[in-house]
Design a protein around this motif. Structure first.
Motif, PDB file in Angstrom:
ATOM      1  N   TYR A 104      36.709  43.169  35.155  1.00 58.90           N
ATOM      2  CA  TYR A 104      37.921  43.974  35.327  1.00 58.90           C
ATOM      3  C   TYR A 104      38.882  43.330  36.320  1.00 58.90           C
ATOM      4  N   SER A 105      38.349  42.500  37.229  1.00 54.79           N
ATOM      5  CA  SER A 105      39.181  41.829  38.227  1.00 54.79           C
ATOM      6  C   SER A 105      40.189  40.876  37.580  1.00 54.79           C
ATOM      7  N   LEU A 106      39.880  40.417  36.378  1.00 53.62           N
ATOM      8  CA  LEU A 106      40.800  39.514  35.694  1.00 53.62           C
ATOM      9  C   LEU A 106      42.138  40.192  35.411  1.00 53.62           C
ATOM     10  N   SER A 107      42.130  41.517  35.335  1.00 50.39           N
ATOM     11  CA  SER A 107      43.387  42.246  35.147  1.00 50.39           C
ATOM     12  C   SER A 107      43.900  42.844  36.447  1.00 50.39           C
ATOM     13  N   SER A 108      42.998  43.367  37.262  1.00 46.90           N
ATOM     14  CA  SER A 108      43.435  44.082  38.468  1.00 46.90           C
ATOM     15  C   SER A 108      43.945  43.165  39.572  1.00 46.90           C
ATOM     16  N   GLN A 109      43.577  41.876  39.533  1.00 44.08           N
ATOM     17  CA  GLN A 109      43.997  40.958  40.585  1.00 44.08           C
ATOM     18  C   GLN A 109      45.331  40.278  40.285  1.00 44.08           C
ATOM     19  N   PHE A 110      45.993  40.683  39.222  1.00 42.06           N
ATOM     20  CA  PHE A 110      47.279  40.102  38.847  1.00 42.06           C
ATOM     21  C   PHE A 110      48.274  40.098  40.009  1.00 42.06           C
ATOM     22  N   PRO A 111      48.467  41.224  40.737  1.00 47.94           N
ATOM     23  CA  PRO A 111      49.421  41.220  41.858  1.00 47.94           C
ATOM     24  C   PRO A 111      49.025  40.257  42.974  1.00 47.94           C
ATOM     25  N   ASN A 112      47.715  40.111  43.194  1.00 43.36           N
ATOM     26  CA  ASN A 112      47.256  39.228  44.274  1.00 43.36           C
ATOM     27  C   ASN A 112      47.490  37.757  43.949  1.00 43.36           C
ATOM     28  N   TYR A 113      47.480  37.417  42.669  1.00 40.52           N
ATOM     29  CA  TYR A 113      47.848  36.056  42.275  1.00 40.52           C
ATOM     30  C   TYR A 113      49.299  35.775  42.667  1.00 40.52           C
ATOM     31  N   LEU A 114      50.165  36.740  42.359  1.00 40.74           N
ATOM     32  CA  LEU A 114      51.603  36.540  42.575  1.00 40.74           C
ATOM     33  C   LEU A 114      51.950  36.354  44.043  1.00 40.74           C
ATOM     34  N   THR A 115      51.187  36.979  44.922  1.00 38.62           N
ATOM     35  CA  THR A 115      51.445  36.879  46.355  1.00 38.62           C
ATOM     36  C   THR A 115      50.530  35.863  47.035  1.00 38.62           C
ATOM     37  N   ASP A 116      49.823  35.073  46.234  1.00 40.08           N
ATOM     38  CA  ASP A 116      48.970  33.990  46.733  1.00 40.08           C
ATOM     39  C   ASP A 116      47.841  34.481  47.639  1.00 40.08           C
ATOM     40  N   GLN A 117      47.331  35.684  47.336  1.00 38.84           N
ATOM     41  CA  GLN A 117      46.222  36.227  48.121  1.00 38.84           C
ATOM     42  C   GLN A 117      44.867  35.875  47.531  1.00 38.84           C
ATOM     43  N   ILE A 118      44.885  35.336  46.318  1.00 35.86           N
ATOM     44  CA  ILE A 118      43.633  34.974  45.666  1.00 35.86           C
ATOM     45  C   ILE A 118      43.882  33.769  44.763  1.00 35.86           C
ATOM     46  N   LYS A 119      42.865  32.934  44.612  1.00 34.84           N
ATOM     47  CA  LYS A 119      42.950  31.755  43.759  1.00 34.84           C
ATOM     48  C   LYS A 119      42.100  31.978  42.504  1.00 34.84           C
ATOM     49  N   LEU A 120      42.458  31.273  41.445  1.00 39.19           N
ATOM     50  CA  LEU A 120      41.726  31.407  40.195  1.00 39.19           C
ATOM     51  C   LEU A 120      40.262  31.025  40.362  1.00 39.19           C
ATOM     52  N   GLY A 121      40.004  30.011  41.185  1.00 38.55           N
ATOM     53  CA  GLY A 121      38.633  29.567  41.399  1.00 38.55           C
ATOM     54  C   GLY A 121      37.743  30.616  42.021  1.00 38.55           C
ATOM     55  N   GLU A 122      38.330  31.538  42.800  1.00 39.22           N
ATOM     56  CA  GLU A 122      37.546  32.595  43.435  1.00 39.22           C
ATOM     57  C   GLU A 122      36.985  33.567  42.415  1.00 39.22           C
ATOM     58  N   LEU A 123      37.623  33.655  41.250  1.00 38.32           N
ATOM     59  CA  LEU A 123      37.161  34.564  40.195  1.00 38.32           C
ATOM     60  C   LEU A 123      36.370  33.829  39.116  1.00 38.32           C
ATOM     61  N   LEU A 124      35.892  32.627  39.448  1.00 39.26           N
ATOM     62  CA  LEU A 124      35.114  31.855  38.477  1.00 39.26           C
ATOM     63  C   LEU A 124      33.888  32.622  37.973  1.00 39.26           C
ATOM     64  N   PRO A 125      33.130  33.319  38.837  1.00 38.75           N
ATOM     65  CA  PRO A 125      32.001  34.117  38.322  1.00 38.75           C
ATOM     66  C   PRO A 125      32.441  35.160  37.308  1.00 38.75           C
ATOM     67  N   ALA A 126      33.581  35.828  37.572  1.00 41.98           N
ATOM     68  CA  ALA A 126      34.089  36.832  36.638  1.00 41.98           C
ATOM     69  C   ALA A 126      34.530  36.181  35.327  1.00 41.98           C
ATOM     70  N   LEU A 127      35.124  35.002  35.423  1.00 37.81           N
ATOM     71  CA  LEU A 127      35.553  34.278  34.226  1.00 37.81           C
ATOM     72  C   LEU A 127      34.354  33.902  33.351  1.00 37.81           C
ATOM     73  N   LEU A 128      33.309  33.388  33.982  1.00 36.67           N
ATOM     74  CA  LEU A 128      32.112  32.991  33.240  1.00 36.67           C
ATOM     75  C   LEU A 128      31.396  34.205  32.657  1.00 36.67           C
ATOM     76  N   LEU A 129      31.311  35.283  33.448  1.00 40.36           N
ATOM     77  CA  LEU A 129      30.656  36.503  32.965  1.00 40.36           C
ATOM     78  C   LEU A 129      31.436  37.100  31.796  1.00 40.36           C
ATOM     79  N   THR A 130      32.754  37.021  31.867  1.00 37.73           N
ATOM     80  CA  THR A 130      33.583  37.531  30.777  1.00 37.73           C
ATOM     81  C   THR A 130      33.333  36.764  29.491  1.00 37.73           C
TER      82      THR A 130
END
Length: 254
Positions: free
Chosen positions: A208-234
């Motif tokens: 679910y973080s793949l959708s909910s973290q959209f605003p944090n990407y825009l403000t540079d609060q999170i990097k794509l690599g940090e959600l790698l576990p979620a990406l792989l699990l998805t």
């Protein structure tokens, strides 16, 4: 492969006949067009609703506001309408008797599920890409700043989240006897994802973080690599849901 391509062609032709394909493309294009425009006029709208006796300061909108509006619209309108349109993609075939006709003609159930998954994935990808491209075009016209960062990462994450929704949709449609049962199953899965985000320890693993973290990407609060576990699990869940849909159809009595 030949039967797969034939059935895939049948899905696209069906999408043209029932206008669902056209509806998706037009809807997503409108979302891409209206999102930056809405962000641009929002301060004026808010100011017009406040009495003149009250003085408020409203910051000028930026490209971040445009993409946040896009994120809001694509979730509350775009993806929602998409799943509603196709929730009965398999159950409708069964209830109308066309599924039995396809099977008796020798079409494997695996081919049916994979072709439908491919059709919906292509349609989702085209619609989402169209919407994002139109939104980016109008954002550049309305806003002359570089406030929004990591837009591609945010879009890739949400695109993959949409593919997960499609795989869950197909799994639900494989055993559901009505569109309501399919929507209920999808809603329960979505609710589980939302509840999982209440625990910060699960954020990087929660699809679910793949959708909910959209605003944090825009403000540079999170990097794509940090959600790698979620990406792989998805990716794993997408394969698992499609495999489950095939298994259910093989055991289901018609």
């Amino acid at each position: 492969m030949k039967t797969f391509l034939v059935f895939l062609k049948k899905e696209f032709l069906g999408g043209l006949r029932n206008k669902k394909l056209l509806i998706c493309l037009i809807l997503f294009a409108l979302i891409g067009m209206l999102s930056p425009f809405t962000a641009k006029i929002m301060p004026d709208l808010m100011a017009s609703m406040v009495p003149e006796s009250i003085q408020i300061t409203i910051a000028d909108p930026t490209s971040i506001d445009a993409w946040l509006q896009f994120y809001s619209n694509i979730g509350t309108i775009g993806l929602l309408v998409f799943v509603i349109l196709f929730t009965d993609t398999i159950s409708a075939e069964i209830s109308h008797g066309t599924f039995i006709q396809l099977i008796t003609k020798g079409l494997p159930k695996t081919t049916i599920v994979l072709a439908k998954a491919c059709y919906l994935s292509i349609l989702w990808s085209l619609s989402f890409l169209l919407s994002a491209s139109v939104s980016a075009f109008y954002t550049m016209i309305y806003f002359h700043d570089d406030s929004a960062v990591q837009v591609p990462s945010a879009l890739v994450s949400y695109w993959l989240f949409g593919l997960l929704a499609i795989s869950i949709l197909l799994l639900g449609s494989s055993f559901a006897k009505s569109i309501y049962q399919g929507l209920l199953f999808l809603g329960v899965c979505y609710l589980m994802g939302m509840l999982g985000n209440l625990w910060s320890q699960l954020t990087n693993w929660n699809p679910y973080s793949l959708s909910s973290q959209f605003p944090n990407y825009l403000t540079d609060q999170i990097k794509l690599g940090e959600l790698l576990p979620a990406l792989l699990l998805t990716c794993f869940l997408i394969i698992a849901c499609l495999t489950g849909a095939i298994a259910v159809l093989r055991k289901r009595k018609y």
